[in-house]
Motif scaffolding. Structure first.
Motif, mmCIF file in Angstrom:
data_model
loop_
_atom_site.group_PDB
_atom_site.id
_atom_site.type_symbol
_atom_site.label_atom_id
_atom_site.label_comp_id
_atom_site.label_asym_id
_atom_site.label_seq_id
_atom_site.Cartn_x
_atom_site.Cartn_y
_atom_site.Cartn_z
ATOM 1 N N PRO A 200 -17.566 6.911 3.503
ATOM 2 C CA PRO A 200 -16.433 7.740 4.222
ATOM 3 C C PRO A 200 -15.565 8.744 3.526
ATOM 4 C CG PRO A 200 -15.845 5.383 3.342
ATOM 5 C CD PRO A 200 -17.352 5.774 2.988
ATOM 6 N N LEU A 201 -15.151 9.693 4.322
ATOM 7 C CA LEU A 201 -14.225 10.707 3.708
ATOM 8 C C LEU A 201 -12.879 10.306 3.151
ATOM 9 C CD1 LEU A 201 -13.533 13.907 5.938
ATOM 10 C CD2 LEU A 201 -11.890 13.107 4.308
ATOM 11 N N SER A 202 -12.753 10.428 1.785
ATOM 12 C CA SER A 202 -11.358 10.005 1.550
ATOM 13 C C SER A 202 -10.586 11.021 1.215
ATOM 14 C CB SER A 202 -11.584 9.201 0.025
ATOM 15 O OG SER A 202 -12.397 9.930 -0.682
ATOM 16 N N ALA A 203 -10.953 12.360 0.756
ATOM 17 C CA ALA A 203 -10.272 13.546 0.430
ATOM 18 C C ALA A 203 -11.160 14.657 0.798
ATOM 19 C CB ALA A 203 -9.859 13.457 -1.020
ATOM 20 N N LEU A 204 -10.570 15.784 1.308
ATOM 21 C CA LEU A 204 -11.188 16.978 1.817
ATOM 22 C C LEU A 204 -11.459 17.968 0.320
ATOM 23 C CD1 LEU A 204 -9.690 18.042 5.040
ATOM 24 C CD2 LEU A 204 -12.134 17.023 4.716
ATOM 25 N N LEU A 205 -12.550 18.495 0.301
ATOM 26 C CA LEU A 205 -12.850 19.417 -0.851
ATOM 27 C C LEU A 205 -12.314 20.769 -0.572
ATOM 28 C CD1 LEU A 205 -16.485 18.383 -1.788
ATOM 29 C CD2 LEU A 205 -14.765 18.327 -3.284
ATOM 30 N N VAL A 206 -10.905 20.913 -0.399
ATOM 31 C CA VAL A 206 -10.463 22.246 -0.098
ATOM 32 C C VAL A 206 -9.428 22.703 -1.339
ATOM 33 C CG1 VAL A 206 -8.897 23.544 1.481
ATOM 34 C CG2 VAL A 206 -10.391 21.637 2.337
ATOM 35 N N PRO A 207 -10.009 23.765 -1.856
ATOM 36 C CA PRO A 207 -9.119 24.297 -3.029
ATOM 37 C C PRO A 207 -7.768 24.834 -2.556
ATOM 38 C CG PRO A 207 -10.823 25.859 -2.552
ATOM 39 C CD PRO A 207 -11.123 24.523 -1.586
ATOM 40 N N PRO A 208 -6.778 24.830 -3.377
ATOM 41 C CA PRO A 208 -5.282 25.330 -2.843
ATOM 42 C C PRO A 208 -5.333 26.540 -2.095
ATOM 43 C CG PRO A 208 -5.202 24.351 -5.210
ATOM 44 C CD PRO A 208 -6.636 24.354 -4.613
ATOM 45 N N GLU A 209 -6.331 27.483 -2.846
ATOM 46 C CA GLU A 209 -6.052 29.000 -2.226
ATOM 47 C C GLU A 209 -6.541 28.945 -0.661
ATOM 48 O OE1 GLU A 209 -7.868 28.077 -4.693
ATOM 49 O OE2 GLU A 209 -9.831 28.697 -4.842
ATOM 50 N N HIS A 210 -7.387 27.993 -0.140
ATOM 51 C CA HIS A 210 -7.978 28.016 1.138
ATOM 52 C C HIS A 210 -7.096 26.995 2.371
ATOM 53 C CE1 HIS A 210 -11.828 29.275 -0.783
ATOM 54 N NE2 HIS A 210 -11.186 30.363 -0.815
ATOM 55 N N ARG A 211 -6.181 26.408 1.660
ATOM 56 C CA ARG A 211 -5.356 25.196 2.487
ATOM 57 C C ARG A 211 -4.842 25.744 3.495
ATOM 58 N NH1 ARG A 211 -3.594 21.305 -2.446
ATOM 59 N NH2 ARG A 211 -5.805 20.820 -3.076
ATOM 60 N N GLU A 212 -4.160 26.955 3.482
ATOM 61 C CA GLU A 212 -3.403 27.394 4.635
ATOM 62 C C GLU A 212 -4.376 28.149 5.595
ATOM 63 O OE1 GLU A 212 -0.385 30.154 3.597
ATOM 64 O OE2 GLU A 212 0.069 30.921 5.582
ATOM 65 N N LYS A 213 -5.615 28.836 4.987
ATOM 66 C CA LYS A 213 -6.417 29.538 6.056
ATOM 67 C C LYS A 213 -7.205 28.531 6.594
ATOM 68 C CE LYS A 213 -9.804 33.237 5.763
ATOM 69 N NZ LYS A 213 -10.602 33.995 4.585
ATOM 70 N N ILE A 214 -7.561 27.350 6.103
ATOM 71 C CA ILE A 214 -8.316 26.455 6.772
ATOM 72 C C ILE A 214 -7.610 25.738 7.828
ATOM 73 C CG2 ILE A 214 -8.363 24.466 5.227
ATOM 74 C CD1 ILE A 214 -11.389 24.386 5.418
ATOM 75 N N GLU A 215 -6.382 25.626 7.926
ATOM 76 C CA GLU A 215 -5.501 24.762 8.853
ATOM 77 C C GLU A 215 -6.091 24.917 10.400
ATOM 78 O OE1 GLU A 215 -3.710 21.766 9.755
ATOM 79 O OE2 GLU A 215 -3.944 22.339 7.705
ATOM 80 N N PRO A 216 -6.088 26.211 10.932
ATOM 81 C CA PRO A 216 -6.744 26.135 12.407
ATOM 82 C C PRO A 216 -8.107 25.298 12.631
ATOM 83 C CG PRO A 216 -6.227 28.320 11.639
ATOM 84 C CD PRO A 216 -6.109 27.467 10.313
ATOM 85 N N ILE A 217 -8.944 25.158 11.594
ATOM 86 C CA ILE A 217 -10.224 24.628 11.792
ATOM 87 C C ILE A 217 -10.101 23.238 11.517
ATOM 88 C CG2 ILE A 217 -12.417 24.254 10.466
ATOM 89 C CD1 ILE A 217 -12.357 27.354 9.768
ATOM 90 N N LEU A 218 -8.772 22.747 10.707
ATOM 91 C CA LEU A 218 -8.769 21.494 10.636
ATOM 92 C C LEU A 218 -8.046 20.817 11.772
ATOM 93 C CD1 LEU A 218 -7.520 21.005 6.733
ATOM 94 C CD2 LEU A 218 -9.703 20.782 7.673
ATOM 95 N N ALA A 219 -7.243 21.671 12.557
ATOM 96 C CA ALA A 219 -6.653 21.416 13.603
ATOM 97 C C ALA A 219 -7.454 21.146 14.690
ATOM 98 C CB ALA A 219 -5.649 22.542 14.179
ATOM 99 N N ALA A 220 -8.631 22.012 14.766
ATOM 100 C CA ALA A 220 -9.614 21.786 15.991
ATOM 101 C C ALA A 220 -10.320 20.510 15.432
ATOM 102 C CB ALA A 220 -10.533 22.814 15.885
ATOM 103 N N LEU A 221 -10.695 20.163 14.254
ATOM 104 C CA LEU A 221 -11.699 19.083 14.037
ATOM 105 C C LEU A 221 -10.366 17.933 14.379
ATOM 106 C CD1 LEU A 221 -13.152 19.921 10.628
ATOM 107 C CD2 LEU A 221 -14.134 19.972 12.782
ATOM 108 N N ARG A 222 -9.199 17.772 14.009
ATOM 109 C CA ARG A 222 -8.411 16.412 14.300
ATOM 110 C C ARG A 222 -8.474 16.307 15.800
ATOM 111 N NH1 ARG A 222 -4.563 19.430 11.089
ATOM 112 N NH2 ARG A 222 -4.977 19.068 9.062
ATOM 113 N N ALA A 223 -8.556 17.379 16.651
ATOM 114 C CA ALA A 223 -8.143 17.167 18.063
ATOM 115 C C ALA A 223 -9.561 16.777 18.687
ATOM 116 C CB ALA A 223 -8.059 18.768 18.509
ATOM 117 N N ILE A 224 -10.560 16.670 17.865
ATOM 118 C CA ILE A 224 -11.996 16.232 18.677
ATOM 119 C C ILE A 224 -11.673 14.733 19.019
ATOM 120 C CG2 ILE A 224 -14.251 15.278 18.104
ATOM 121 C CD1 ILE A 224 -14.504 17.389 16.197
ATOM 122 N N LYS A 225 -12.082 14.440 20.376
ATOM 123 C CA LYS A 225 -11.735 13.083 21.163
ATOM 124 C C LYS A 225 -13.258 12.575 20.941
ATOM 125 C CE LYS A 225 -8.143 14.227 23.938
ATOM 126 N NZ LYS A 225 -7.548 15.325 22.914
#
Ligand code: SF4
Ligand code: SF4
Length: 226
Positions: A200-225
């Motif tokens: 299972p996924l316990s923590a995402l491999l996202v470095p600090p410098e990409h956390r803001e930029k990746i947010e729209p993609i994470l939002a799309a992933l969280r919205a998956i039904k």
């Protein structure tokens, strides 16, 4: 736990979101450009199920014959999955050394420099994108942010398939064709030595410098039904 049909529906949505992301990139990838189609691609069993369940009996036999030949050849056999790598990073341990060499050969499915299962290809193939043609530079040139996005999708795919396995594309496909009937929708149930149990996924491999930029993609992933 999602049943196999729901997992396949989520997988389709993950592919769709990722393909839209790739459409926004300036990359050199094009049809018949296939230096990245090596025998070292990895995948999960849910992705193999998507492919195998779309094949007719003759296509399955053809694929199985190609994969049987590949079993005799050298290929990348991963020791850990992406979510296991994330857990190792979290605990500050060193991951095991992996041995991989592009000179081991091409993907056994590659035919006339084209992929016969292109629309069904696993994420390990979809995420191979390069800013320059690999043939010109000798290797793919992948943006650091794209690598981060790739890790996130690999983690999600493994997460929705945590009752399944990961491994080399040839091994996962061969075992899936052998072990499952596309008609029943059942998934691989036996573990082979070349396959690794997913985590299972316990923590995402996202470095600090990409956390803001990746947010729209994470939002799309969280919205998956599911
Ligand atoms: S990753 Fe490289 S070899 Fe693969 S399609 Fe893109 S440019 Fe071509
Ligand atoms: S499955 Fe298709 S896209 Fe993936 S490596 Fe093989 S030929 Fe290339």
């Amino acid at each position: 736990m999602l049943n196999v049909y729901r997992r396949l529906a989520v997988l389709d949505q993950l592919y769709k979101i990722y393909d839209q992301f790739v459409d926004s990139l300036d990359i050199a990838c094009e049809k018949f450009c296939a230096d990245c189609c090596t025998c070292n691609v990895t995948m999960t069993t849910i992705e193999a199920h998507k492919i195998v369940s779309a094949l007719d009996i003759d296509s399955k036999k053809t694929m199985q014959n190609k994969l049987n030949q590949q079993m005799k050849k050298q290929r990348f056999i991963p020791k850990i999955t992406t979510n296991q790598l994330a857990d190792i990073c979290l605990s500050d341990d060193d991951p095991p050394e992996e041995i991989i060499d592009p000179s081991w050969g091409t993907c056994p499915l590659l035919t006339d420099n084209a992929c016969p299962i292109y629309n069904l290809r696993p994420f390990g193939c979809r995420c191979m994108v390069s800013k320059q043609r690999c043939a010109d530079t000798g290797a793919a040139e992948i943006d650091e942010f794209v690598i981060t996005v790739n890790h996130v999708f690999l983690q999600y795919i493994e997460h929705i398939n945590q009752n399944g396995f990961s491994g080399n594309l040839s091994d996962v496909l061969a075992h899936t064709i052998f072990n499952e009937s596309a008609d029943t929708g059942t998934e691989i149930t036996i573990q082979q030595t070349t396959l690794i149990k997913n985590s299972p996924l316990s923590a995402l491999l996202v470095p600090p410098e990409h956390r803001e930029k990746i947010e729209p993609i994470l939002a799309a992933l969280r919205a998956i039904k599911a």
